[in-house]
Design an enzyme around this catalytic site. Structure first.
Site, short mmCIF file in Angstrom:
data_model
loop_
_atom_site.label_atom_id
_atom_site.label_comp_id
_atom_site.label_asym_id
_atom_site.label_seq_id
_atom_site.Cartn_x
_atom_site.Cartn_y
_atom_site.Cartn_z
N ASP A 9 -12.30 66.24 -30.84
CA ASP A 9 -11.85 64.98 -30.25
C ASP A 9 -10.33 65.02 -30.11
OD1 ASP A 9 -11.84 62.12 -29.60
OD2 ASP A 9 -11.09 61.86 -31.65
N ASP A 11 -7.89 61.69 -29.46
CA ASP A 11 -7.24 60.54 -30.10
C ASP A 11 -7.80 60.33 -31.50
OD1 ASP A 11 -5.74 59.95 -27.79
OD2 ASP A 11 -7.44 58.90 -26.92
N LYS A 151 -21.08 61.95 -26.49
CA LYS A 151 -20.56 63.29 -26.74
C LYS A 151 -21.63 64.20 -27.32
CE LYS A 151 -15.73 61.84 -27.46
NZ LYS A 151 -14.57 61.87 -28.37
N ASP A 174 -13.29 61.49 -35.38
CA ASP A 174 -12.83 60.42 -36.26
C ASP A 174 -13.48 59.06 -36.01
OD1 ASP A 174 -11.23 60.12 -33.74
OD2 ASP A 174 -10.42 58.43 -34.87
N ASP A 178 -17.59 59.50 -31.69
CA ASP A 178 -17.73 60.91 -32.05
C ASP A 178 -19.00 61.17 -32.86
OD1 ASP A 178 -15.24 61.59 -30.90
OD2 ASP A 178 -14.19 60.97 -32.72
#
Length: 228
Positions: A9, A11, A151, A174, A178
């Site tokens: 990931d 951000d 994802k 995070d 995700d």
């Protein structure tokens, strides 16, 4: 034999923290170590494809999962894992008055992003969106996209495309968006990840965001992650 692919990931994972866009130097160096070890790195982000490809270029990464899994760019080709016209949904979301559109929406195809203007923005957007769409938050923005796209689904598609078992793919993230890829691959959550991300992961490192990603790469390169 260790991890063959690393999906990461952007951000909150490669950044200094979950409330900044500044990249972590430790994370960038760890990313380079993974690449140098022969691991194929894939950037997986909620951001639009054009933005994601630009960032990936500066990271030395070729492959990208964008728009929370709606688009996959691999080996120079872009594949759409979603379909449909989002204009009606966009109008319904903006009519709530609870959000403002992301500047990226002009170049996003399926996953639309919004900046919350009120505390209960997510709930109000969910109430406005008809069945068949998912509403969630990355911690940076509220996202609306066709149901079934995330994802995790993109990672499964990627594994089939590459002919690699998902057990040999590590994923680091995070946030709630995700969780799907953390559950699908050999997931590692950074220390300041959301509870949903931590529950989905196989391992949780202590360090936050970029420092946590460094720990995740240490774990991967030491042979402590990935299994068929």
């Amino acid at each position: 034999m260790g991890c063959k692919v690393l999906v990461v990931d952007l951000d909150g994972t490669l950044t200094l923290s979950r409330n900044t866009y500044e990249l972590s130097v430790e994370a960038l160096l760890a990313l380079r170590r993974a690449r140098d070890a022969g691991i194929r790195v894939v950037l997986a982000t909620a951001n639009g494809l054009d933005f994601a490809l630009t960032v990936a270029r500066y990271l030395g990464v070729r492959d990208v999962i964008a728009e929370n899994g709606c688009l996959v760019h691999i080996d120079g080709e872009t594949h759409e894992l979603c379909s449909g016209d989002m204009s009606e949904v966009d109008r319904a979301v903006l009519a709530t008055g609870a959000v403002a559109p992301s500047h990226q929406n002009k170049c996003r195809r399926f996953d639309l992003a919004y900046v919350p203007l009120v505390e209960n923005a997510v709930e109000r957007v969910k109430a406005a969106v008809r069945p068949g769409y998912v509403v969630d938050s990355s911690g940076y923005a509220i996202h609306v996209r066709p149901a079934g796209a995330d994802k995790g689904a993109a990672v499964r598609w990627l594994c089939e495309r590459l002919g690699v078992s998902c057990g040999w793919v590590a994923a680091v993230g995070d946030s709630d968006v995700d969780a799907g890829m953390l559950a699908t691959a050999w997931g590692i959550a950074v220390g300041n990840a959301t509870e949903a991300a931590k529950r989905a992961a196989r391992a949780v490192v202590r360090g936050p965001s970029g420092l946590g990603f460094k720990e995740a790469v240490d774990l991967i390169l030491s042979g402590g992650a990935c299994a068929p």
